[in-house]
Design an enzyme around this catalytic site. Structure first.
Site, PDB file in Angstrom:
ATOM      1  N   HIS A 306       0.852  -1.186   0.000  1.00 23.32           N
ATOM      2  CA  HIS A 306       0.000   0.000   0.000  1.00 23.32           C
ATOM      3  C   HIS A 306       0.882   1.227   0.000  1.00 23.32           C
ATOM      4  CE1 HIS A 306      -3.074   2.909   1.099  1.00 23.32           C
ATOM      5  NE2 HIS A 306      -3.930   2.019   0.642  1.00 23.32           N
ATOM      6  N   ASP A 363      -8.026  -4.744  -0.394  1.00 18.77           N
ATOM      7  CA  ASP A 363      -8.545  -5.373  -1.611  1.00 18.77           C
ATOM      8  C   ASP A 363      -8.270  -6.863  -1.683  1.00 18.77           C
ATOM      9  OD1 ASP A 363      -9.801  -3.259  -2.794  1.00 18.77           O
ATOM     10  OD2 ASP A 363      -7.895  -2.400  -3.426  1.00 18.77           O
TER      11      ASP A 363
HETATM   12  N1  ACO Z   1       4.392  -7.531  -5.120  1.00 20.26           N
HETATM   13  C1  ACO Z   1       5.745  -7.577  -5.193  1.00 20.26           C
HETATM   14  N2  ACO Z   1       6.555  -6.543  -4.917  1.00 20.26           N
HETATM   15  C2  ACO Z   1       5.992  -5.396  -4.540  1.00 20.26           C
HETATM   16  C3  ACO Z   1       4.595  -5.256  -4.435  1.00 20.26           C
HETATM   17  C4  ACO Z   1       3.789  -6.373  -4.730  1.00 20.26           C
HETATM   18  N3  ACO Z   1       2.467  -6.306  -4.642  1.00 20.26           N
HETATM   19  N4  ACO Z   1       4.313  -4.000  -4.057  1.00 20.26           N
HETATM   20  C5  ACO Z   1       5.478  -3.365  -3.907  1.00 20.26           C
HETATM   21  N5  ACO Z   1       6.510  -4.206  -4.206  1.00 20.26           N
HETATM   22  C6  ACO Z   1       7.936  -3.915  -4.089  1.00 20.26           C
HETATM   23  C7  ACO Z   1       8.423  -3.035  -5.232  1.00 20.26           C
HETATM   24  O1  ACO Z   1       8.867  -3.805  -6.321  1.00 20.26           O
HETATM   25  C8  ACO Z   1       9.512  -2.260  -4.562  1.00 20.26           C
HETATM   26  O2  ACO Z   1      10.622  -3.101  -4.438  1.00 20.26           O
HETATM   27  P1  ACO Z   1      12.132  -2.463  -4.506  1.00 20.26           P
HETATM   28  O3  ACO Z   1      12.230  -1.558  -3.318  1.00 20.26           O
HETATM   29  O4  ACO Z   1      13.029  -3.659  -4.432  1.00 20.26           O
HETATM   30  O5  ACO Z   1      12.213  -1.742  -5.815  1.00 20.26           O
HETATM   31  C9  ACO Z   1       8.988  -2.025  -3.152  1.00 20.26           C
HETATM   32  O6  ACO Z   1       8.106  -3.136  -2.910  1.00 20.26           O
HETATM   33  C10 ACO Z   1       8.223  -0.726  -2.966  1.00 20.26           C
HETATM   34  O7  ACO Z   1       7.185  -0.671  -3.965  1.00 20.26           O
HETATM   35  P2  ACO Z   1       6.622   0.668  -4.603  1.00 20.26           P
HETATM   36  O8  ACO Z   1       5.994   0.345  -5.913  1.00 20.26           O
HETATM   37  O9  ACO Z   1       7.685   1.735  -4.579  1.00 20.26           O
HETATM   38  O10 ACO Z   1       5.526   1.095  -3.545  1.00 20.26           O
HETATM   39  P3  ACO Z   1       4.403   2.139  -3.805  1.00 20.26           P
HETATM   40  O11 ACO Z   1       4.070   2.688  -2.469  1.00 20.26           O
HETATM   41  O12 ACO Z   1       4.754   3.099  -4.876  1.00 20.26           O
HETATM   42  O13 ACO Z   1       3.223   1.237  -4.396  1.00 20.26           O
HETATM   43  C11 ACO Z   1       1.286  -0.117  -4.584  1.00 20.26           C
HETATM   44  C12 ACO Z   1       2.124   0.815  -3.674  1.00 20.26           C
HETATM   45  C13 ACO Z   1       1.007   0.556  -5.935  1.00 20.26           C
HETATM   46  C14 ACO Z   1      -0.047  -0.385  -3.887  1.00 20.26           C
HETATM   47  C15 ACO Z   1       2.095  -1.428  -4.800  1.00 20.26           C
HETATM   48  O14 ACO Z   1       2.358  -2.028  -3.549  1.00 20.26           O
HETATM   49  C16 ACO Z   1       1.361  -2.420  -5.716  1.00 20.26           C
HETATM   50  O15 ACO Z   1       1.508  -2.324  -6.941  1.00 20.26           O
HETATM   51  N6  ACO Z   1       0.574  -3.388  -5.118  1.00 20.26           N
HETATM   52  C17 ACO Z   1      -0.205  -4.309  -5.897  1.00 20.26           C
HETATM   53  C18 ACO Z   1      -1.475  -3.633  -6.392  1.00 20.26           C
HETATM   54  C19 ACO Z   1      -2.501  -3.437  -5.277  1.00 20.26           C
HETATM   55  O16 ACO Z   1      -2.792  -4.340  -4.497  1.00 20.26           O
HETATM   56  N7  ACO Z   1      -3.081  -2.227  -5.253  1.00 20.26           N
HETATM   57  C20 ACO Z   1      -4.137  -1.878  -4.267  1.00 20.26           C
HETATM   58  C21 ACO Z   1      -3.725  -0.752  -3.387  1.00 20.26           C
HETATM   59  S1  ACO Z   1      -4.937  -0.529  -2.154  1.00 20.26           S
HETATM   60  C22 ACO Z   1      -6.115   0.432  -2.811  1.00 20.26           C
HETATM   61  O17 ACO Z   1      -6.007   1.048  -3.821  1.00 20.26           O
HETATM   62  C23 ACO Z   1      -7.366   0.465  -2.052  1.00 20.26           C
END
Ligand code: ACO
Length: 427
Positions: A306, A363
């Site tokens: 998140h 979610d």
């Molecule tokens: N699976 C695997 N790796 C992940 C995931 C995931 N779901 N989410 C984040 N990471 C990793 C990234 O690759 C990154 O790794 P690194 O540091 O080695 O490069 C690190 O964790 C940080 O991730 P970011 O993308 O920088 O985090 P950000 O805060 O920008 O993104 C987000 C948050 C978009 C929700 C992300 O976690 C994601 O894509 N999750 C899956 C989609 C999802 O479930 N979205 C629902 C959000 S809740 C809502 O909208 C109500």
């Protein structure tokens, strides 16, 4: 804490006020930054930028706290119902019995949708995604309600809010009925808002519809959990569209489009699609965890992580319990649910996920409950939109009443410097 922040650029110092919020959140007020220094800030994704002051929702991602108007999400999910929470978000206080009854009755005055809207709905192919249809129909409501709200007029504002609450629910369910080829259903003003959602979706003319109270209660709770989440992508969209003084329906329609994306509200659909894919490929959960960790593979575990909650998502804790209750009550036996549980366990114990604070988000579980309730996967994000509607309205109202300026970010241009035009035969 000092009340100012000093910024030094090229040896020159500039002072900016520091603002402290109710919960001691600290912000440097850079409203005068460009005027004073000629510089702007660069913050892609707005991870460090506040776009407004707001009295609606407080969340603390580190501590896993979420409050609407000061009330904890745990208390609201446990003790209030969805319309009470909607009233709280929009008008600032929990309603007393008379206020709540009035609100519900006033919404009921607007539950009939202009019949001509049906021809617009029929223009969409049956295969169209319900979120696309919902966004278009919400926008189309503007055509049938062309008078834009005078936000200074309390009664006009109140009527517009009730109208939006009433009509949005009906058209949201119509997107499903059209897809299924069912005759469109009308709101029953003798029943509650969430009960009506179930009826509008599933009641067919050929047989009596039996409502399961456990499902209605769980849905009510889910709507409360989704009702607001401060300046998330769709809410910021609603505020920024509304900041141009576009109408309420147009602003909400933009919010629906923003919510549709798989990184935002579309994640609950993406979760189920991911679980289906894992199941269809033999149910090897570990393989998918490895894929999610592989930086050369674009795959991510949907429903994990998140932007703001880096400890745990308090909504996920409540919803996990609701999911367990609903699944037990309904006696659901579903291989996808087993996969979800395995995935949750593996990821929670895995160093990659632990070190990055990636926990199941709201979610992850909402998709599982919706599936158990018999709600089709393509409607999941529509349900999110129904829940989020009061938040969008509250934020739009606050933005307009605060007379916020039009939202217009700046940029750092990185393209070509000025160059001479080349005639077509010289390119
Ligand atoms: N699976 C695997 N790796 C992940 C995931 C995931 N779901 N989410 C984040 N990471 C990793 C990234 O690759 C990154 O790794 P690194 O540091 O080695 O490069 C690190 O964790 C940080 O991730 P970011 O993308 O920088 O985090 P950000 O805060 O920008 O993104 C987000 C948050 C978009 C929700 C992300 O976690 C994601 O894509 N999750 C899956 C989609 C999802 O479930 N979205 C629902 C959000 S809740 C809502 O909208 C109500």
């Amino acid at each position: 804490m000092s009340k100012t922040a000093i910024l030094e650029i090229d040896g020159k110092k500039y002072e900016f006020p520091v603002i402290v919020g109710t919960e001691n959140e600290v912000a440097i007020d850079i409203e005068k930054l460009r005027g004073a220094t000629g510089a702007i800030t660069l913050d892609p994704g707005y991870k460090n930028s506040g776009s407004c002051k707001s009295e609606i929702t407080f969340l603390d991602g580190e501590e896993g706290i979420l409050r609407y108007r000061g009330y904890s999400i745990e208390d609201l999910a446990d003790k209030a119902d969805f319309l009470e929470v909607a009233y709280l978000l929009i008008f600032g206080e929990l309603p007393n019995t008379a206020q709540l009854e009035k609100f519900e009755n006033d919404i009921r005055k607007h539950t009939l949708v202009n019949e001509e809207m049906k021809s617009i709905l029929e223009g969409f192919p049956k295969t169209a995604h319900p979120m696309g249809v919902l966004s278009s129909l919400t926008s189309a409501l503007t055509a049938f309600n062309p008078k834009s709200v005078n936000v200074e007029n309390e009664k006009e504002m109140y009527d517009a809010i009730c109208k939006t609450m009433g009509k949005f629910l009906v058209i949201a369910t119509w997107t499903y009925r059209r897809r299924m080829g069912f005759p469109l259903n009308y709101y029953d003003n003798t029943k509650g808002y969430v009960e009506n959602f179930m009826r509008l979706m599933f009641e067919i003319p050929t047989e009596p519809y039996k409502m399961d109270k456990r499902i209605v209660d769980a849905l009510d709770k889910l709507f409360i959990l989704h009702a607001d989440h401060e300046q998330n992508c769709s809410t910021s969209t609603v505020r920024i569209v509304g900041s141009s003084h576009a109408g309420l329906f147009a602003s909400i329609s933009a919010g629906v489009s923003a919510l549709w994306g798989p990184l935002h509200g579309g994640a609950n659909q993406a979760v189920l699609e991911m679980l289906e894919e894992i199941n269809n490929n033999g149910g090897d959960v570990a393989k998918y965890v490895l894929k999610a960790k592989d930086k050369d593979d674009p795959f991510r575990l949907m429903g994990f992580g998140h932007r703001v909650y880096k400890n745990f998502d308090p909504r996920a804790t409540i919803i996990k319990k609701a999911a367990d209750d609903v699944l037990d009550a309904l006696g659901v036996d579903d291989p996808l649910l087993d996969i979800a549980k395995q995935l949750e366990k593996v990821a929670l114990e895995d160093e990659y996920f632990k070190s990055r604070n990636l926990y199941p988000n709201v979610d992850f579980y909402s998709g599982i409950i919706y599936r158990a309730m018999g709600i089709p996967v393509e409607m999941f994000t529509v349900l999110f939109a129904i829940g989020r509607l009061p938040g969008w309205i509250a934020q739009w109202k606050e933005m307009r009443l605060n007379k916020e300026p039009i939202g217009r970010p700046r940029q750092v241009y990185t393209g070509s410097p000025s160059r001479a035009f080349k005639e077509i035969n010289q390119r």
